[in-house]
Design an enzyme around this catalytic site. Structure first.
Site, PDB file in Angstrom:
ATOM      1  N   ARG A 164     -20.670  -1.262  -7.776  1.00 35.17           N
ATOM      2  CA  ARG A 164     -20.572   0.111  -7.285  1.00 35.17           C
ATOM      3  C   ARG A 164     -19.729   0.994  -8.200  1.00 35.17           C
ATOM      4  NH1 ARG A 164     -20.231   1.450  -0.856  1.00 35.17           N
ATOM      5  NH2 ARG A 164     -20.096   3.699  -0.970  1.00 35.17           N
ATOM      6  N   ASN A 185     -19.011   5.693 -10.433  1.00 36.07           N
ATOM      7  CA  ASN A 185     -17.813   6.456 -10.816  1.00 36.07           C
ATOM      8  C   ASN A 185     -17.869   6.933 -12.264  1.00 36.07           C
ATOM      9  OD1 ASN A 185     -16.421   6.317  -8.333  1.00 36.07           O
ATOM     10  ND2 ASN A 185     -15.797   4.220  -8.780  1.00 36.07           N
ATOM     11  N   HIS A 230     -15.725   9.849 -13.481  1.00 40.65           N
ATOM     12  CA  HIS A 230     -14.737  10.156 -12.465  1.00 40.65           C
ATOM     13  C   HIS A 230     -13.295   9.894 -12.900  1.00 40.65           C
ATOM     14  CE1 HIS A 230     -18.266  10.562 -10.037  1.00 40.65           C
ATOM     15  NE2 HIS A 230     -17.604  10.781  -8.934  1.00 40.65           N
ATOM     16  N   GLU A 250     -17.581  -2.167  -2.820  1.00 41.42           N
ATOM     17  CA  GLU A 250     -17.028  -1.898  -4.148  1.00 41.42           C
ATOM     18  C   GLU A 250     -16.439  -3.131  -4.816  1.00 41.42           C
ATOM     19  OE1 GLU A 250     -14.429   1.573  -3.318  1.00 41.42           O
ATOM     20  OE2 GLU A 250     -15.793   2.627  -4.644  1.00 41.42           O
ATOM     21  N   GLU A 278     -23.316  15.240  -9.900  1.00 39.75           N
ATOM     22  CA  GLU A 278     -23.532  13.901  -9.354  1.00 39.75           C
ATOM     23  C   GLU A 278     -24.998  13.480  -9.476  1.00 39.75           C
ATOM     24  OE1 GLU A 278     -21.384  11.728  -8.378  1.00 39.75           O
ATOM     25  OE2 GLU A 278     -19.535  12.852  -7.995  1.00 39.75           O
ATOM     26  N   HIS A 321     -11.301  12.945 -12.095  1.00 43.15           N
ATOM     27  CA  HIS A 321     -10.258  12.931 -11.070  1.00 43.15           C
ATOM     28  C   HIS A 321      -8.909  13.365 -11.655  1.00 43.15           C
ATOM     29  CE1 HIS A 321     -12.469   9.929  -8.203  1.00 43.15           C
ATOM     30  NE2 HIS A 321     -12.834  11.173  -8.017  1.00 43.15           N
ATOM     31  N   LYS A 363     -18.775   4.983   3.058  1.00 47.78           N
ATOM     32  CA  LYS A 363     -17.331   5.151   2.873  1.00 47.78           C
ATOM     33  C   LYS A 363     -16.853   6.326   3.723  1.00 47.78           C
ATOM     34  CE  LYS A 363     -16.889   5.337  -1.659  1.00 47.78           C
ATOM     35  NZ  LYS A 363     -16.211   5.333  -2.972  1.00 47.78           N
ATOM     36  N   LYS A 419     -28.028   5.649  -5.549  1.00 51.91           N
ATOM     37  CA  LYS A 419     -26.862   5.210  -4.786  1.00 51.91           C
ATOM     38  C   LYS A 419     -27.247   4.105  -3.810  1.00 51.91           C
ATOM     39  CE  LYS A 419     -22.660   6.732  -2.606  1.00 51.91           C
ATOM     40  NZ  LYS A 419     -21.764   7.848  -2.284  1.00 51.91           N
ATOM     41  N   ARG A 431     -13.152   0.560  17.689  1.00 51.34           N
ATOM     42  CA  ARG A 431     -13.466  -0.297  16.533  1.00 51.34           C
ATOM     43  C   ARG A 431     -14.903  -0.130  16.035  1.00 51.34           C
ATOM     44  NH1 ARG A 431     -10.261  -3.643  19.857  1.00 51.34           N
ATOM     45  NH2 ARG A 431      -8.194  -4.017  18.953  1.00 51.34           N
ATOM     46  N   HIS A 453     -15.174  19.506  -7.525  1.00 50.92           N
ATOM     47  CA  HIS A 453     -15.309  18.100  -7.908  1.00 50.92           C
ATOM     48  C   HIS A 453     -16.401  17.904  -8.956  1.00 50.92           C
ATOM     49  CE1 HIS A 453     -15.507  13.732  -7.539  1.00 50.92           C
ATOM     50  NE2 HIS A 453     -16.804  13.839  -7.296  1.00 50.92           N
TER      51      HIS A 453
END
Length: 376
Positions: A245, A249, A252, A241, A189, A256, A147, A231, A125, A268
């Site tokens: 946040r 994106n 994106h 998020e 980015e 995406h 993340k 960031k 955990r 990407h």
């Protein structure tokens, strides 16, 4: 020698406070790892192929600290994020007797750091992880923010956890072996961070686009550190998020969609570059962005060799892919847009005519030199 930069990520900007940690960018950044390794500790080093030199340097530091090294090479790219790889790593941790006092280190691009972070998040955990990104996209995007995740047959990153690292260390020298096209893709980015929050990034890129595309250029550390700071500021205020946040994106949603339609054969960053132009076209047509900022998008991206256009004839597939975007709510599309430089906002439920108009503008734009060549 280029000066090293340090950025603190976390609530209140305090390391150790509710997940706060430091990102060290610059020559010799690896030396900071010594402060996270203790005598008798077990250290799992999850690394991408071709990063053996960095792993050797990590091993030397681990040995000096009197700790025990467990290096594991994982598949390259997204293949590292398969469940079978994760299960194998869990088995290694169990056989080696890893406890909550031990450490995981991720060495590689974004896929490797995603995997290493999830291994650390899921074992007992949660055990500590230090990330050593060796790609530009890895340092300015994947490794910072906490993340983590793996892929399933149903989609990318559908299984994951928020698990901030103890530290992120990046020596630009590790990026020198990257193919130029991959490094430039990572610049998308960086430029995104300049558009949504830090215009100084754009000024540095515009002053010398050629240098901006080289990890050995003196400007590399400042560009990386500034993108990480953007960031860090956002993540520190919105770890999970909840809302803010989403500004990260920018570009994106359409980007995406391109990745999905092209079967993830596009880089990407290349897809995000086109996605930012699409978002800018949307904002301009909605009366929220002036023509000068719209033009600046294309000029910046073209100057460093990123694409600004996409092939026609794929609208239905793109539209369906955008409907599955994580920012969408039910049947309502939601885009991050700019109301001006460094003034991000949200555009919800735009008219189909607006969507089509922006699509027509993007498919009518020429791709930059070196951009992916796809379709007829």
């Amino acid at each position: 020698m280029t000066e090293r930069r340090t950025v603190t990520v976390g609530p209140g900007g305090t390391p150790g406070d509710q997940g706060g940690y430091r990102v060290h960018v610059g020559p010799g950044a690896l030396r900071e790892l010594a402060g996270h390794v203790r005598p008798g500790q077990r250290v799992l080093v999850v690394h991408q192929p071709g990063r053996e030199r960095v792993v050797q340097d990590v091993g030397a530091l681990v040995a000096q600290a009197g700790a025990e090294l467990h290096p594991v090479r994982v598949p390259d790219g997204e293949a590292a994020k398969e469940a079978s790889v994760l299960v194998d790593l869990w088995g290694r941790l169990g056989r080696a007797g890893f406890t909550r006092d031990d450490l995981v280190v991720g060495v590689g691009g974004g896929a490797t750091t995603d995997l290493a972070g999830f291994v650390a998040a899921s074992w007992l955990r949660g055990v500590a992880v230090v990330q050593l990104p060796t790609s530009l996209l890895g340092i300015v995007d994947a490794a910072v923010g906490g993340k983590t995740g793996i892929n399933t047959a149903e989609g990318k990153n559908l299984v994951g956890a928020f698990h901030p690292p103890q530290a992120v260390l990046c020596d630009p020298g590790w990026l020198a072996s990257m193919p130029r096209a991959d490094y430039v893709a990572g610049l998308a980015e960086v430029i995104k961070c300049g558009l949504v929050a830090d215009p100084r990034i754009l000024e540095l890129v515009e002053a010398d686009p050629e240098a901006a595309g080289r990890p050995d250029a003196p400007v590399a550390v400042e560009l990386i550190a500034r993108a990480v700071q953007v960031k860090a500021d956002v993540v520190g205020a919105d770890l999970r998020e909840a809302g803010l946040r989403e500004v990260l994106n920018y570009g994106h949603t359409f980007g995406h969609a391109i990745e999905h339609v092209e079967g993830y054969t596009w880089r990407h960053g290349d897809a995000v570059a086109v996605g930012m132009v699409y978002a800018a076209e949307l904002a301009h047509r909605a009366g929220r962005m002036d023509a000068a900022l719209l033009a600046r998008h294309r000029e910046l991206l073209t100057a460093v060799g990123l694409p600004t256009g996409y092939r026609p004839g794929r609208w239905e597939q793109l539209r369906a892919a955008m409907a599955r975007d994580k920012k969408s709510r039910g049947a309502t599309l939601r885009f991050v847009v700019l109301d001006g430089l460094a003034r991000p906002g949200r555009l919800e439920g735009p008219d189909e005519e607006l969507l089509l108009g922006a699509h027509a503008a993007v498919t009518g734009a020429p791709a930059a030199p070196g951009a992916p060549r796809v379709g007829p």
